[in-house]
Write a protein that holds these residues in place. Structure first.
Motif, short mmCIF file in Angstrom:
data_model
loop_
_atom_site.label_atom_id
_atom_site.label_comp_id
_atom_site.label_asym_id
_atom_site.label_seq_id
_atom_site.Cartn_x
_atom_site.Cartn_y
_atom_site.Cartn_z
N CYS A 214 38.73 34.44 49.14
CA CYS A 214 39.32 35.46 50.00
C CYS A 214 40.59 36.01 49.36
CB CYS A 214 39.68 34.86 51.37
SG CYS A 214 38.31 34.91 52.56
N GLY A 215 41.13 37.05 49.99
CA GLY A 215 42.41 37.59 49.56
C GLY A 215 42.29 38.72 48.56
N GLU A 216 43.46 39.25 48.16
CA GLU A 216 43.50 40.41 47.27
C GLU A 216 43.35 39.99 45.81
OE1 GLU A 216 46.14 44.47 46.60
OE2 GLU A 216 46.92 42.84 47.83
N ILE A 217 42.54 40.76 45.08
CA ILE A 217 42.33 40.50 43.65
C ILE A 217 43.61 40.85 42.90
CG2 ILE A 217 41.05 41.22 41.60
CD1 ILE A 217 38.67 41.81 43.53
N PRO A 218 44.16 39.94 42.10
CA PRO A 218 45.39 40.24 41.35
C PRO A 218 45.18 41.44 40.43
CG PRO A 218 44.89 37.89 41.27
CD PRO A 218 43.70 38.57 41.87
N GLN A 219 46.18 42.29 40.37
CA GLN A 219 46.10 43.51 39.57
C GLN A 219 47.01 43.39 38.34
OE1 GLN A 219 43.88 46.04 40.65
NE2 GLN A 219 43.38 44.37 42.07
N GLY A 220 46.53 43.96 37.24
CA GLY A 220 47.34 43.96 36.03
C GLY A 220 46.75 43.09 34.94
N GLY A 221 47.34 43.21 33.75
CA GLY A 221 46.87 42.43 32.61
C GLY A 221 45.43 42.74 32.27
N ASN A 222 44.70 41.74 31.85
CA ASN A 222 43.29 41.91 31.48
C ASN A 222 42.36 41.97 32.68
OD1 ASN A 222 43.32 42.13 28.64
ND2 ASN A 222 43.68 39.93 28.43
N MET A 223 42.88 41.80 33.88
CA MET A 223 42.03 41.81 35.07
C MET A 223 41.38 43.17 35.29
SD MET A 223 42.19 38.73 35.95
CE MET A 223 41.27 38.80 37.47
N GLN A 224 41.96 44.21 34.73
CA GLN A 224 41.43 45.56 34.95
C GLN A 224 40.08 45.77 34.25
OE1 GLN A 224 44.25 45.44 37.14
NE2 GLN A 224 43.28 47.44 37.16
N ARG A 225 39.75 44.92 33.31
CA ARG A 225 38.51 45.13 32.55
C ARG A 225 37.26 44.63 33.28
NH1 ARG A 225 38.42 41.28 27.34
NH2 ARG A 225 39.71 42.99 26.60
#
Length: 332
Positions: free
Chosen positions: A300-311
Motif C-alpha cells: 500500500c501507499g505512494e510509490i516513491p518518486q525520483g532516482g531510478n524509480m522513474q524507469r
C-alpha cells in the motif's frame, strides 16, 4: 621390412613413450572413464597412443605450472552417449582434479557417485543440464577445497545437505531447476565470510527462510519459484553488500517498508508473494537499480518518486492492495 627398419620403429616408439607428459595412472583413469561412458564419439580424441597432456584430448588439461603434468581440469560437456549412462565412479581416480564440469548431457542419469568425495583437491564442481537424480551427497562436505558448487537443471531431489556450510572456502551454490524439497537448513546462515552467492530457484523448498541468514552478506540470492513462507527481511540490510535479491513466486509475508536496502542493490524481484506495508523510501537513492518488480503482493501507499524509480512501468507495481502514484493512478 628390414631388421634395421623394425629397430628404427621400436626406438621411435620407445622414445615417444619416454617423452609423454601424461601421468600413466591419469591416462588409465581417463580411458576407463571413456569406457564407462560407452566410448562416446565426443571422446574419440582420447587415444592410448597419444599424450593426454598435449591438448589434443578434448576437455582434458594438465598442470603445466608446477610441471607435475597431472590432469587437473576435466570438462565432460555435450557428450553424445550411445545410451543412458551414470557418472562413472572412475572419475575419483584423478586425484589432482581442480575443476570438473559435466554439462548438457540429458542422457546422463543416476546419482552423483559418493566416490567423488575422494577428489580432495577439487575446487570447482559443475554438474548441470543432465538427468542426474537422487540427493545432493552429504559427503561433499569432505572436500574442504570446494569453492563453487553448481548442480543446476538436473532432476536432483531430497533435502539440502546441512553439512555444506562447513566448507571453509565455499563462495557460492547454484542448485536451480531441480526437485529439491524441505526446509533450508538453519546451518546455511553460518557459511564462511567468503560465501556470497546462493541460488536455489525453481525447486520445491518449503518452510521459512532461517533467521540465521541475518549473519550472511550475500551479493546475490535467488530463492524464487519455491513454496517458502514467512519473513524474508533477514536478507536485507543497509550494512550488506547485496546486489540482487530474487524471491518471486513464493508465499513470503513481511513488512517491506521496514527493511534496509544495500546501496549496491541493482535488482529486486518480489512479485507474486504476500508482502505488505509500503515501499521503502530508500529505493530512490539506489544508483544502480535496473530491475524491480513488486507486483501481485499486498503493498500500500505512494510509490516513491525520483532516482531510478522513474524507469519502471505499471507492470512492476500491478495487482497490489493499494499502491498509488506514478505510474499507477494518483493517490486520493
Amino acid at each position: 621390412m628390414s631388421k634395421l627398419s623394425i629397430l628404427f620403429l621400436l626406438v621411435l616408439s620407445f622414445s615417444s613413450v619416454l617423452s609423454e607428459l601424461c601421468n600413466p595412472q591419469d591416462k588409465q583413469a581417463l580411458l576407463q572413464i571413456k569406457k564407462d561412458l560407452g566410448n562416446p564419439t565426443t571422446l574419440s580424441s582420447w587415444l592410448l597412443t597419444t599424450d593426454c597432456c598435449n591438448r589434443t584430448w578434448l576437455g582434458v588439461s594438465c598442470d603445466t605450472d608446477t610441471q607435475t603434468y597431472r590432469v587437473n581440469d576435466l570438462d565432460l560437456s555435450d557428450l553424445n552417449l550411445p545410451k543412458p549412462y551414470s557418472i562413472p565412479p572412475s572419475i575419483a581416480n584423478l586425484p589432482y582434479l581442480n575443476f570438473l564440469s559435466i554439462s548438457r548431457t540429458p542422457t546422463l542419469i543416476g546419482q552423483i557417485p559418493s566416490a567423488i568425495a575422494k577428489l580432495t583437491q577439487l575446487r570447482y564442481l559443475y554438474i548441470t543440464h543432465t538427468n542426474v537424480s537422487g540427493p545432493i551427497p552429504d559427503l561433499l562436505s569432505q572436500i574442504k577445497t570446494l569453492v563453487t558448487l553448481d548442480f543446476s537443471y538436473n532432476t536432483l531431489s531430497g533435502k539440502l545437505p546441512a553439512s555444506l556450510s562447513s566448507l571453509p572456502n565455499l563462495v557460492g551454490i547454484t542448485f536451480d531447476g531441480n526437485q529439491i524439497s524441505g526446509a533450508i537448513p538453519d546451518s546455511y546462515g553460518s557459511f564462511s565470510k567468503l560465501f556470497t552467492s546462493m541460488t536455489i530457484s525453481r525447486n520445491r523448498l518449503t518452510g521459512k527462510i532461517p533467521a540465521t541468514f541475518a549473519n550472511l552478506n550475500l551479493a546475490f540470492v535467488d530463492l524464487s519459484r519455491n513454496m517458502l513462507e514467512g519473513d524474508a527481511s533477514v536478507l536485507f540490510g543497509t550494512e550488506k553488500n547485496t546486489q540482487k535479491i530474487l524471491l518471486a513466486k513464493n508465499m513470503l509475508a513481511f513488512d517491506l517498508g521496514k527493511v534496509g536496502l544495500s546501496k549496491n542493490l541493482n535488482g529486486l524481484d518480489l512479485r507474486n508473494n504476500r508482502i505488505y506495508g509500503t515501499l521503502p523510501q530508500g529505493l530512490t537513492a539506489l544508483k544502480f537499480l535496473h530491475s524491480f518488480n513488486v507486483s501481485f503482493n499486498d503493498l500500500c501507499g505512494e510509490i516513491p518518486q525520483g532516482g531510478n524509480m522513474q524507469r519502471f512501468d505499471v507492470s512492476s507495481y500491478a495487482n497490489n492492495k493499494c499502491l498509488c502514484g506514478s505510474p499507477l493512478p494518483p493517490c486520493t
